[in-house]
Enzyme design. Structure first.
Site, PDB file in Angstrom:
ATOM      1  N   ILE A 266       0.838  -1.187   0.000  1.00  9.71           N
ATOM      2  CA  ILE A 266       0.000   0.000   0.000  1.00  9.71           C
ATOM      3  C   ILE A 266       0.875   1.240   0.000  1.00  9.71           C
ATOM      4  CG2 ILE A 266      -1.951  -1.045   1.152  1.00  9.71           C
ATOM      5  CD1 ILE A 266      -0.845   0.432   3.728  1.00  9.71           C
ATOM      6  N   GLY A 267       0.265   2.362  -0.318  1.00 10.46           N
ATOM      7  CA  GLY A 267       0.952   3.636  -0.157  1.00 10.46           C
ATOM      8  C   GLY A 267       1.398   4.237  -1.473  1.00 10.46           C
ATOM      9  N   VAL A 269       4.349   5.451  -2.355  1.00 10.56           N
ATOM     10  CA  VAL A 269       5.644   5.089  -2.909  1.00 10.56           C
ATOM     11  C   VAL A 269       5.524   3.812  -3.751  1.00 10.56           C
ATOM     12  CG1 VAL A 269       8.001   4.452  -2.346  1.00 10.56           C
ATOM     13  CG2 VAL A 269       6.862   6.209  -1.018  1.00 10.56           C
ATOM     14  N   GLU A 290      -1.991  -8.006  -2.857  1.00 14.64           N
ATOM     15  CA  GLU A 290      -3.109  -7.898  -1.908  1.00 14.64           C
ATOM     16  C   GLU A 290      -4.173  -6.978  -2.438  1.00 14.64           C
ATOM     17  OE1 GLU A 290      -0.985  -7.759   2.368  1.00 14.64           O
ATOM     18  OE2 GLU A 290      -2.097  -6.053   1.694  1.00 14.64           O
ATOM     19  N   ASN A 380       0.283   2.197  10.858  1.00 10.99           N
ATOM     20  CA  ASN A 380      -0.861   1.456  10.313  1.00 10.99           C
ATOM     21  C   ASN A 380      -0.887   0.009  10.793  1.00 10.99           C
ATOM     22  OD1 ASN A 380      -1.564   3.717   8.775  1.00 10.99           O
ATOM     23  ND2 ASN A 380      -0.194   3.104   7.123  1.00 10.99           N
TER      24      ASN A 380
HETATM   25  N1  COA Z   1       9.662   8.233  10.851  1.00  9.58           N
HETATM   26  C1  COA Z   1       8.520   8.914  11.063  1.00  9.58           C
HETATM   27  N2  COA Z   1       7.622   9.181  10.098  1.00  9.58           N
HETATM   28  C2  COA Z   1       7.925   8.782   8.854  1.00  9.58           C
HETATM   29  C3  COA Z   1       9.103   8.098   8.547  1.00  9.58           C
HETATM   30  C4  COA Z   1       9.996   7.811   9.609  1.00  9.58           C
HETATM   31  N3  COA Z   1      11.122   7.152   9.397  1.00  9.58           N
HETATM   32  N4  COA Z   1       9.117   7.813   7.221  1.00  9.58           N
HETATM   33  C5  COA Z   1       7.982   8.314   6.709  1.00  9.58           C
HETATM   34  N5  COA Z   1       7.270   8.901   7.681  1.00  9.58           N
HETATM   35  C6  COA Z   1       5.975   9.559   7.552  1.00  9.58           C
HETATM   36  C7  COA Z   1       5.895  10.450   6.331  1.00  9.58           C
HETATM   37  O1  COA Z   1       6.437  11.723   6.622  1.00  9.58           O
HETATM   38  C8  COA Z   1       4.397  10.500   6.093  1.00  9.58           C
HETATM   39  O2  COA Z   1       3.825  11.361   7.049  1.00  9.58           O
HETATM   40  P1  COA Z   1       2.513  12.218   6.741  1.00  9.58           P
HETATM   41  O3  COA Z   1       1.409  11.213   6.564  1.00  9.58           O
HETATM   42  O4  COA Z   1       2.358  13.071   7.976  1.00  9.58           O
HETATM   43  O5  COA Z   1       2.838  12.984   5.493  1.00  9.58           O
HETATM   44  C9  COA Z   1       3.954   9.074   6.449  1.00  9.58           C
HETATM   45  O6  COA Z   1       4.988   8.549   7.304  1.00  9.58           O
HETATM   46  C10 COA Z   1       3.774   8.168   5.239  1.00  9.58           C
HETATM   47  O7  COA Z   1       4.971   8.127   4.529  1.00  9.58           O
HETATM   48  P2  COA Z   1       5.068   8.124   2.942  1.00  9.58           P
HETATM   49  O8  COA Z   1       6.498   8.361   2.589  1.00  9.58           O
HETATM   50  O9  COA Z   1       4.039   9.041   2.362  1.00  9.58           O
HETATM   51  O10 COA Z   1       4.796   6.614   2.557  1.00  9.58           O
HETATM   52  P3  COA Z   1       3.508   5.740   2.280  1.00  9.58           P
HETATM   53  O11 COA Z   1       2.259   6.494   2.111  1.00  9.58           O
HETATM   54  O12 COA Z   1       3.959   4.858   1.177  1.00  9.58           O
HETATM   55  O13 COA Z   1       3.363   4.868   3.647  1.00  9.58           O
HETATM   56  C11 COA Z   1       3.977   3.242   5.293  1.00  9.58           C
HETATM   57  C12 COA Z   1       4.447   4.231   4.207  1.00  9.58           C
HETATM   58  C13 COA Z   1       5.198   2.459   5.808  1.00  9.58           C
HETATM   59  C14 COA Z   1       3.323   3.973   6.450  1.00  9.58           C
HETATM   60  C15 COA Z   1       2.931   2.274   4.640  1.00  9.58           C
HETATM   61  O14 COA Z   1       3.466   1.702   3.476  1.00  9.58           O
HETATM   62  C16 COA Z   1       2.525   1.162   5.593  1.00  9.58           C
HETATM   63  O15 COA Z   1       1.663   1.334   6.436  1.00  9.58           O
HETATM   64  N6  COA Z   1       3.160  -0.035   5.478  1.00  9.58           N
HETATM   65  C17 COA Z   1       2.901  -1.134   6.359  1.00  9.58           C
HETATM   66  C18 COA Z   1       1.901  -2.093   5.782  1.00  9.58           C
HETATM   67  C19 COA Z   1       2.391  -2.693   4.505  1.00  9.58           C
HETATM   68  O16 COA Z   1       3.549  -2.609   4.119  1.00  9.58           O
HETATM   69  N7  COA Z   1       1.534  -3.347   3.803  1.00  9.58           N
HETATM   70  C20 COA Z   1       1.994  -3.930   2.553  1.00  9.58           C
HETATM   71  C21 COA Z   1       1.315  -5.090   2.141  1.00  9.58           C
HETATM   72  S1  COA Z   1      -0.078  -4.476   1.237  1.00  9.58           S
END
Ligand code: COA
Length: 500
Positions: A266-267, A269, A290, A380
């Site tokens: 998801i997301g 990136v 998924e 999440n």
């Molecule tokens: N520490 C704190 N915050 C961080 C960070 C870190 N190291 N890296 C990124 N962030 C913050 C970003 O600033 C952003 O904040 P905002 O919402 O306030 O703007 C937020 O986390 C999301 O980051 P982004 O770079 O936009 O990535 P994303 O939308 O692709 O989400 C995850 C990244 C990791 C949160 C998301 O992919 C996730 O929940 N993954 C876990 C579940 C998963 O991988 N499922 C996959 C199978 S479907």
């Protein structure tokens, strides 16, 4: 009789239509609900909304189990109404996140493939009510789901009672897209007969014991659109690095131009990275994932992806109109399956997936944190990333090298929470480059990660940490008292940049 009743083809159920408020009134304090819904798609909406209305005049709490995250603000509204005692296995809502992190709500962060096993084995609270969004109920008593399957089939099978929300806004053409397969009890099951992404191994709907169907409600509320941000310069650069890695795999003979079935998390990136494949030389690709986000349909439109299997379809508003408005063009190219099949470790290994998921942070040895901000605050959840990471042919993690304008480095000395250990992670990618960790000892990994993945503003700081760590020795050298000093500095001084 109203035309909408043609969606209830099991005639004996037509008399069980009630209002959502009435059906919700049967749900009592302390009960456990199994709601349909996976990454904002196909979620039960009417009953949760009715529960939230009821909470204005009555105090109660329920356990809420789902496939994955819910859309239509259901998680937000339930969290704000204070009606959730325990949530499982995934959520992605800021209001719910706040309740979890303040300790007002319990959250079990669970591998998405495994919840069905817990339910089947009676490990977790039994499901009092399964609430399932459906397209129709067939003559022979099958629930045809809508835009997701998730855990709906296992909920229906094991729930004491079932409520069906027939959603009239979902295209009837969806019928035939689902493939419901029940593996049976552990220790008594046969191999799952799926050897190709497009194999159909089950039924087009969820068999239901009609006696358990307590109520049917009609709704017309569409799924809420995804919140994916468009690609930006950095995610495009990351996609470029990933493509270069894949090209190197093709050049080495380990992959062909068809690559291998792709899973993308998801997301924003992960979506951007998939988008990067559109203008590439790769072709005839397959997706075994998924969730199907916008990029997968763009790849189908571009003739790049020939088949896609997943547990849900989660699209932006614009893409939803295009895909659902022209669904006949896509219906033979996609299958929606239960999440224990899309995320099944054995199938992931058998099909040899290329798995691309997003990290919050990773460390110099390749341990990945996907879930906990600074090691404590839930973002999440692990979702399916662990199912895929451990078992994929190529387990790839992507993240921007810095977050929040640079006060955070997403590559750190020591990951503050480890969802995916260094043993499960093959390739890490940032906009700086990629590090292929396969076959490398920990001490070989560090220079590669520092030079190819760490943002230049944090490189010297990381080099100093590692030099000091090397003086202490070990298989994975660390300076334990400084391992989390970047995070501590962030908490105390608002930045991970250490002042000398
Ligand atoms: N520490 C704190 N915050 C961080 C960070 C870190 N190291 N890296 C990124 N962030 C913050 C970003 O600033 C952003 O904040 P905002 O919402 O306030 O703007 C937020 O986390 C999301 O980051 P982004 O770079 O936009 O990535 P994303 O939308 O692709 O989400 C995850 C990244 C990791 C949160 C998301 O992919 C996730 O929940 N993954 C876990 C579940 C998963 O991988 N499922 C996959 C199978 S479907």
């Amino acid at each position: 009789m109203d035309n909408k009743f043609h969606r209830i083809k099991a005639i004996e159920l037509q008399g069980r239509v009630v209002s959502a408020d009435e059906a919700a009134s049967w749900i009592k304090d302390g009960m456990t609900l199994g709601l349909s819904g996976f990454t904002r798609a196909g979620d039960a909406k009417a009953i949760p909304y009715a529960l939230v209305r009821r909470a204005k005049t009555e105090q109660f709490k329920v356990n809420v189990f789902t496939g994955a995250s819910l859309g239509s603000d259901v998680d937000k509204l339930m969290a704000e109404a204070g009606i959730v005692h325990k949530r499982l296995p995934f959520q992605a809502d800021p209001a719910m996140r706040r309740k979890i992190n303040s300790g007002d709500m319990l959250f079990v962060d669970h591998h998405l493939s495994q919840t069905a096993e817990w339910i089947r084995a009676g490990v977790i609270e039994p499901i009092d009510f399964a609430v399932i969004e459906a397209l129709e109920i067939t003559e022979d008593g099958m629930i045809i789901p809508t835009t997701s399957v998730g855990n709906s089939s296992v909920f229906v099978k094991h729930a004491k009672n079932v409520i069906i929300e027939i959603n009239l806004s979902q295209p009837e053409l969806f019928k035939g897209v689902h493939d419901i397969y029940e593996p049976g009890k552990q220790g008594q099951r046969s191999p799952i007969p799926l050897t190709h992404v497009s194999d159909r191994i089950g039924t087009i709907g969820i068999p239901v014991d009609l006696e358990k169907v307590r109520a049917i409600v009609f709704t017309e509320q569409e799924d809420s659109p995804s919140t994916i941000l468009q690609s930006d310069a950095e995610t495009e650069v990351m996609a470029g690095h990933l493509l270069n890695f894949l090209r190197a795999e093709v050049a080495s003979g380990r992959l062909t131009n068809q690559l291998a079935p792709l899973q993308s998390g998801i997301g924003s990136v992960a979506n951007a990275v998939l988008h990067g494949l559109i203008d590439s030389e790769f072709e005839d690709m397959e997706v075994y994932s998924e969730v199907l986000q916008d990029a997968v349909f763009d790849l189908i439109d571009a003739g790049k992806v020939k088949f896609a299997s997943a547990s849900s379809i989660t699209l932006s508003k614009e893409k939803m109109e295009q895909v659902f408005g022209n669904f006949e063009e896509y219906r033979d190219k996609i299958i929606l399956r239960p999440q224990e099949i899309t995320n099944h470790p054995g199938l992931i290994r058998r099909l040899g997936l290329i798995s691309i998921n997003t990290a919050l942070e990773f460390d110099i040895y390749g341990n990945v944190n996907s879930t906990h901000v600074s090691g404590t605050k839930m973002m999440n959840g692990i979702g399916g990333s662990g199912d895929f990471a451990r078992n994929a042919r190529l387990s790839i993690f992507v993240t921007k090298s810095i977050a929040k304008g640079g006060i955070i480095s997403s590559v750190v000395p020591f990951a503050t929470h480890v969802d995916h250990t260094e043993h499960d992670v093959d390739i890490v990618v940032t906009e700086q480059g990629y590090a292929d960790l396969r076959g490398l000892a920990p001490r070989e990994r560090v220079p590669l990660i520092i030079e190819h993945c760490v943002h230049p503003m944090y490189r010297d700081q990381m080099r100093s940490y590692y030099e000091e760590a090397l003086l202490r020795g070990g298989q994975t050298p660390h300076v334990l008292e400084k391992a989390f000093s970047w995070h501590a500095n962030l908490a105390n001084n608002g930045t991970m940049l250490l002042s000398e």
